[in-house]
Design a protein around this motif. Structure first.
Motif, PDB file in Angstrom:
ATOM      1  N   MET A 299     -23.330  15.279  -3.625  1.00  0.00           N
ATOM      2  CA  MET A 299     -23.112  16.558  -4.300  1.00  0.00           C
ATOM      3  C   MET A 299     -21.663  16.712  -4.762  1.00  0.00           C
ATOM      4  O   MET A 299     -21.385  17.243  -5.838  1.00  0.00           O
ATOM      5  CB  MET A 299     -23.464  17.704  -3.334  1.00  0.00           C
ATOM      6  CG  MET A 299     -23.321  19.097  -3.905  1.00  0.00           C
ATOM      7  SD  MET A 299     -23.304  20.370  -2.582  1.00  0.00           S
ATOM      8  CE  MET A 299     -24.574  19.790  -1.477  1.00  0.00           C
ATOM      9  N   MET A 300     -20.735  16.207  -3.954  1.00  0.00           N
ATOM     10  CA  MET A 300     -19.318  16.379  -4.238  1.00  0.00           C
ATOM     11  C   MET A 300     -18.740  15.249  -5.085  1.00  0.00           C
ATOM     12  O   MET A 300     -17.552  15.242  -5.403  1.00  0.00           O
ATOM     13  CB  MET A 300     -18.550  16.504  -2.920  1.00  0.00           C
ATOM     14  CG  MET A 300     -18.962  17.731  -2.113  1.00  0.00           C
ATOM     15  SD  MET A 300     -18.492  17.668  -0.353  1.00  0.00           S
ATOM     16  CE  MET A 300     -16.780  18.162  -0.439  1.00  0.00           C
ATOM     17  N   GLY A 301     -19.580  14.276  -5.447  1.00  0.00           N
ATOM     18  CA  GLY A 301     -19.163  13.229  -6.362  1.00  0.00           C
ATOM     19  C   GLY A 301     -18.558  12.000  -5.719  1.00  0.00           C
ATOM     20  O   GLY A 301     -18.000  11.143  -6.408  1.00  0.00           O
ATOM     21  N   PHE A 302     -18.710  11.855  -4.381  1.00  0.00           N
ATOM     22  CA  PHE A 302     -18.165  10.687  -3.703  1.00  0.00           C
ATOM     23  C   PHE A 302     -19.173   9.541  -3.609  1.00  0.00           C
ATOM     24  O   PHE A 302     -18.820   8.429  -3.243  1.00  0.00           O
ATOM     25  CB  PHE A 302     -17.672  11.061  -2.304  1.00  0.00           C
ATOM     26  CG  PHE A 302     -16.652  12.163  -2.314  1.00  0.00           C
ATOM     27  CD1 PHE A 302     -15.496  12.045  -3.072  1.00  0.00           C
ATOM     28  CD2 PHE A 302     -16.845  13.328  -1.588  1.00  0.00           C
ATOM     29  CE1 PHE A 302     -14.556  13.063  -3.104  1.00  0.00           C
ATOM     30  CE2 PHE A 302     -15.910  14.344  -1.607  1.00  0.00           C
ATOM     31  CZ  PHE A 302     -14.764  14.209  -2.370  1.00  0.00           C
ATOM     32  N   VAL A 303     -20.428   9.844  -3.922  1.00  0.00           N
ATOM     33  CA  VAL A 303     -21.492   8.841  -4.002  1.00  0.00           C
ATOM     34  C   VAL A 303     -22.133   8.980  -5.378  1.00  0.00           C
ATOM     35  O   VAL A 303     -22.424  10.094  -5.821  1.00  0.00           O
ATOM     36  CB  VAL A 303     -22.552   9.043  -2.895  1.00  0.00           C
ATOM     37  CG1 VAL A 303     -23.739   8.125  -3.107  1.00  0.00           C
ATOM     38  CG2 VAL A 303     -21.939   8.806  -1.513  1.00  0.00           C
ATOM     39  N   ALA A 304     -22.320   7.862  -6.044  1.00  0.00           N
ATOM     40  CA  ALA A 304     -22.915   7.900  -7.385  1.00  0.00           C
ATOM     41  C   ALA A 304     -24.344   8.448  -7.329  1.00  0.00           C
ATOM     42  O   ALA A 304     -25.092   8.128  -6.396  1.00  0.00           O
ATOM     43  CB  ALA A 304     -22.926   6.499  -7.986  1.00  0.00           C
TER      44      ALA A 304
END
Length: 432
Positions: free
Chosen positions: A204-209
């Motif tokens: 959700m926070m953009g740390f995992v694609a």
């Protein structure tokens, strides 16, 4: 003074005009007031229909006359944040401004603080600022599920799982019985599989694609971004420094700690102090480690404090009796029950204090805990936790926590198993 008839008629005309203008103004004001009141109701309808631009227009008119209406401020914040056509600058920051205008005396104070904290944590990536808001929300409303959940996740995602117990157990107590198995599973993962415990949040926070099945590298990306976006917080510097320390690079960890802001002694962050002490010990800078330990503000309590003071008394001051006392207090806390290296430290001090029988007994216990930390044990635990509807398999979770001496987790799993056994088979099949 006498007035002529013409002057008298002029004055009557002026008076009539003034009355008419006053009535018109009153009518306009009444109309605006009526429309404003209708505007709040209409805005609520627009929010339900997810018509965000219209909701904002209606709320703007309403707030012009009712600037202190907390519910309207919260609705405006929602309309700003949820409109995908607005950028973060256009939506999030104005939303925060509205939420900040909800006063402490308002019934919506806890809700406003939780929502502001959520934006700062999940969108602006400012955990230091968000934590203060979540704690305010929980203090104002201890039964807020969202505030307790987000506070627990924030602690976990900044490397402070050992400090997150109170937040988790408050959340657990607020969780419906049927969902407590999932809570306990998440608690287990946060402690024993921190790299994967927060996969959904990292995505959700953009740390995992998006769509990725791997969270490799997410923890480092997260901690690095937290420090970039929240540089005035001791917490974000300490979290990244602790990551480097655990990777075996205490020198870079110390460099990061030295870049952190330096608040007065009363406002020192315990996590920052604990990381600083352990980094200095790793580097052999014993005098500085003692100095930092002595700066720890009162009250002196908790696993991190007793562990750090035990290490200083043990390795620096060579006061083994004091170290035994400190280690004992740290080991009695829930995080200490899995800290088998600290058990070995205490056992070594017991030997030096000529308490050999106690040392031998503690080393046996440390060996049991060490075996419970082996990879094959936790691979099995993770397989078991994919089937939360099977009471038979979950008995192994009870046994795992029993061997660790973690009574609260063991009893919570036992309670969930009893709940499952009372449910019809259809519930068990659909539980996940």
């Amino acid at each position: 003074m006498k007035f002529s008839l013409a002057q008298f008629n002029l004055r009557k005309t002026v008076l009539r005009c003034a009355v008419v203008i006053g009535l018109i103004a009153l009518g306009i004001a009444s109309s605006l007031l009526f429309r404003a009141h209708r505007g709040l109701s209409a805005a609520e309808t627009s929010v339900r229909h997810q018509d965000w631009p219209l909701a904002r227009q209606q709320l703007k008119q309403y707030l012009w006359l009712h600037p202190n209406d907390s519910q309207a401020r919260i609705l405006m914040a929602e309309a700003l944040v949820r409109d995908d056509d607005l950028t973060a600058e256009e939506g999030v920051r104005p939303a925060i401004n509205h939420l900040q205008q909800v006063s402490e005396s308002s019934p919506q104070f806890a809700e406003a603080r939780m929502r502001e904290g959520r934006l700062r944590f999940l969108v602006l990536l400012q955990p230091g600022a968000a934590e203060k808001l979540f704690r305010q929300a929980v203090a104002a409303d201890p039964e807020s599920v969202d505030a307790n959940l987000l506070l627990w996740k924030l602690l976990d995602m900044t490397g402070r799982q050992s400090m997150s117990g109170p937040s988790f157990w408050r959340l657990y107590d607020l969780t419906p019985e049927r969902s407590r198995g999932m809570r306990l599973r998440d608690w287990y993962l946060s402690e024993f599989h921190p790299g994967t415990a927060n996969f959904a949040f990292d995505e959700m926070m953009g740390f995992v694609a998006p769509g990725s099945t791997s969270s490799e590298g997410a923890v480092f990306k997260r901690l690095l971004e937290f420090r970039e976006q929240d540089p005035k917080s001791q917490l974000t510097h300490a979290a990244l420094a602790e990551w480097f320390r655990l990777q075996g690079d205490p020198q870079h960890a110390l460099f990061l700690l030295q870049q952190a802001p330096k608040p007065d002694a009363v406002h020192q962050d315990p996590f920052f102090l604990a990381t600083h002490v352990e980094v200095l010990i790793d580097l052999g800078e014993f005098d500085r480690a003692t100095e930092v330990m002595n700066s720890w503000p009162k009250p002196h309590s908790g696993y991190s404090f007793w562990r750090c003071r035990g290490i200083v008394n043990d390795e620096v001051l060579k006061d083994f009796q004091a170290a035994i006392t400190d280690y004992s207090k740290a080991l009695s806390a829930p995080p200490g029950k899995t800290d088998w290296p600290m058990m070995e430290r205490k056992a070594h001090c017991l030997v030096l204090a000529h308490r050999n029988a106690e040392a031998a007994e503690l080393r046996k216990k440390a060996k049991v805990v060490e075996k419970l930390m082996e990879q094959d044990v936790h691979q099995r635990m993770r397989r078991i936790l994919t089937e939360l509807q099977r009471p038979e398999g979950l008995l192994e979770m009870c046994d795992f926590y029993r061997k660790l001496g973690r009574t609260r987790e063991m009893e919570s799993w036992q309670r969930y198993i009893r709940f499952l056994k009372q449910q019809p088979p259809v519930f068990r099949r659909s539980n996940l």
